[in-house]
Design a protein around this motif. Structure first.
Motif, PDB file in Angstrom:
ATOM      1  N   PRO A  18       0.816  -1.221   0.000  1.00  0.00           N
ATOM      2  CA  PRO A  18       0.000   0.000   0.000  1.00  0.00           C
ATOM      3  C   PRO A  18       0.847   1.267   0.000  1.00  0.00           C
ATOM      4  O   PRO A  18       2.006   1.267   0.437  1.00  0.00           O
ATOM      5  N   THR A  19       0.257   2.334  -0.507  1.00  0.00           N
ATOM      6  CA  THR A  19       0.900   3.643  -0.463  1.00  0.00           C
ATOM      7  C   THR A  19      -0.121   4.667  -0.002  1.00  0.00           C
ATOM      8  O   THR A  19      -1.334   4.440  -0.060  1.00  0.00           O
ATOM      9  N   THR A  20       0.366   5.792   0.457  1.00  0.00           N
ATOM     10  CA  THR A  20      -0.476   6.932   0.767  1.00  0.00           C
ATOM     11  C   THR A  20       0.134   8.152   0.110  1.00  0.00           C
ATOM     12  O   THR A  20       1.307   8.133  -0.292  1.00  0.00           O
ATOM     13  N   LYS A  21      -0.629   9.215  -0.024  1.00  0.00           N
ATOM     14  CA  LYS A  21      -0.186  10.373  -0.784  1.00  0.00           C
ATOM     15  C   LYS A  21       0.593  11.357   0.075  1.00  0.00           C
ATOM     16  O   LYS A  21       0.177  11.719   1.170  1.00  0.00           O
ATOM     17  N   PRO A  60       0.730  -1.961   6.831  1.00  0.00           N
ATOM     18  CA  PRO A  60      -0.610  -2.077   7.441  1.00  0.00           C
ATOM     19  C   PRO A  60      -0.643  -1.558   8.876  1.00  0.00           C
ATOM     20  O   PRO A  60      -1.619  -0.915   9.282  1.00  0.00           O
ATOM     21  N   GLU A  61       0.416  -1.825   9.629  1.00  0.00           N
ATOM     22  CA  GLU A  61       0.456  -1.365  11.006  1.00  0.00           C
ATOM     23  C   GLU A  61       0.433   0.156  11.076  1.00  0.00           C
ATOM     24  O   GLU A  61      -0.263   0.753  11.919  1.00  0.00           O
ATOM     25  N   GLU A  62       1.175   0.805  10.195  1.00  0.00           N
ATOM     26  CA  GLU A  62       1.193   2.274  10.174  1.00  0.00           C
ATOM     27  C   GLU A  62      -0.162   2.836   9.751  1.00  0.00           C
ATOM     28  O   GLU A  62      -0.601   3.876  10.251  1.00  0.00           O
ATOM     29  N   ILE A  63      -0.821   2.157   8.823  1.00  0.00           N
ATOM     30  CA  ILE A  63      -2.145   2.605   8.376  1.00  0.00           C
ATOM     31  C   ILE A  63      -3.123   2.622   9.542  1.00  0.00           C
ATOM     32  O   ILE A  63      -3.866   3.593   9.742  1.00  0.00           O
ATOM     33  N   VAL A  64      -3.113   1.546  10.335  1.00  0.00           N
ATOM     34  CA  VAL A  64      -4.021   1.462  11.473  1.00  0.00           C
ATOM     35  C   VAL A  64      -3.598   2.442  12.564  1.00  0.00           C
ATOM     36  O   VAL A  64      -4.437   3.151  13.148  1.00  0.00           O
ATOM     37  N   MET A 115      -7.293   3.774   8.475  1.00  0.00           N
ATOM     38  CA  MET A 115      -8.313   2.730   8.379  1.00  0.00           C
ATOM     39  C   MET A 115      -8.321   1.969   9.694  1.00  0.00           C
ATOM     40  O   MET A 115      -7.314   1.943  10.409  1.00  0.00           O
ATOM     41  N   THR A 116      -9.452   1.342   9.987  1.00  0.00           N
ATOM     42  CA  THR A 116      -9.474   0.418  11.127  1.00  0.00           C
ATOM     43  C   THR A 116      -8.923  -0.925  10.673  1.00  0.00           C
ATOM     44  O   THR A 116      -8.770  -1.181   9.467  1.00  0.00           O
TER      45      THR A 116
END
Length: 280
Positions: A222-225, A235-239, A244-245
């Motif tokens: 995954p990436t983010t802008k 995924p851990e950083e996203i949560v 995201m949950t």
């Protein structure tokens, strides 16, 4: 959960039907452009340009002429490079100009106009005749084929370059699924692997992989802008960052992998963006 064009996995909000009869049809790139192209080919089919060995061209001084000739030739085919629905269609809100798509606010809906602008590596390079129509209709084809895997936001297509979609709340995460160790960009799997990275976006990679090798199983990177580019994220950083949950992440992962697997039937895909199934 739904799929939406150009903005990541999205969750749709309740909405009502949108009447599209007020939308004026965009300028058509049909017969006139094709007739001009046919006439040009007919008149020039026997023409050749020869440069003698004693002729030297000063590239620097001719560059403006070349740029001007390219621009004039593209304009002659009626490229859809800019749109102004906010100025011509009643009730249409302001425009957000992306690299390729112009997006207009229409209450509970968005009007996405896919232009002929050609983008690569976060830059707009030129405009290509019919490119927007091909991209829009390719995306619609994929949305139709995958609607049983995950619902999507498409409502109608009043023009070959236009999609009207439900307005959605978008997760600020792009799900990039990979099946091969390949690529040339800064975030591609081969680029980071060749630099010694063995834990990429939460995926543990073994030593000894070679370029273009197929992975044992598909993975998600995954990436983010950021301001002007994509940033890899785990995924851990996203949560942890509240993007995201955990349940949302798990569901989105499942859908992204299912979409990629569907695309692999008869196709070999390196990177499949779950937010937009078109390969552009």
């Amino acid at each position: 959960m739904t799929m939406a064009m150009g903005g990541g996995i999205a969750v749709s909000e309740p909405s009502m039907a949108l009447s599209t009869n007020l939308l004026t049809r965009l300028p058509s790139k049909s017969s006139a452009a094709q007739i001009r192209l046919h006439r040009w080919k007919k008149n020039n089919k026997c023409s050749t340009i020869r440069a003698g060995a004693d002729i030297t061209l000063d590239v620097k001084t001719r560059r403006p002429d070349v740029d001007r000739a390219i621009e004039e030739s593209l304009n002659s085919f009626g490229c859809l490079s800019e749109t102004y629905l906010d100025k011509t269609v009643p009730g249409v809100g302001s425009k957000i100009r992306g690299k390729v798509r112009d997006i207009y606010n229409a209450g509970d809906y968005l009007i996405l106009v896919t232009t002929d602008r050609q983008s690569a590596f976060d830059r707009i390079l030129a405009s290509v005749p019919f490119k927007g129509q091909v991209l829009n209709q390719t995306s619609l084809w994929w949305f139709h084929k995958t609607k049983e895997i995950v619902p999507n936001a498409v409502i109608s297509t009043p023009d070959p370059n236009v999609t009207i979609a439900k307005k959605c709340t978008v997760f600020p995460v792009e799900f990039v699924v990979r099946g091969f160790v390949t690529g040339t960009t800064s975030t591609s799997l081969w680029t980071v692997y060749s630099k010694g990275v063995r834990n990429y976006c939460g995926n543990i990679l073994p030593d000894g992989l070679v370029k273009n090798q197929r992975l044992q199983k598909n993975i998600i990177t995954p990436t983010t802008k950021a301001a002007d580019h994509d940033v890899p994220i785990s995924p851990e950083e996203i949560v942890e960052q509240g993007l995201m949950t955990r349940d949302e992440w798990n569901e989105a992962c499942s859908k992204a992998l299912a979409l990629f697997s569907y695309g692999q039937v008869g196709l070999i895909l390196d990177v499949f963006h779950s937010c937009c199934p078109g390969i552009f």
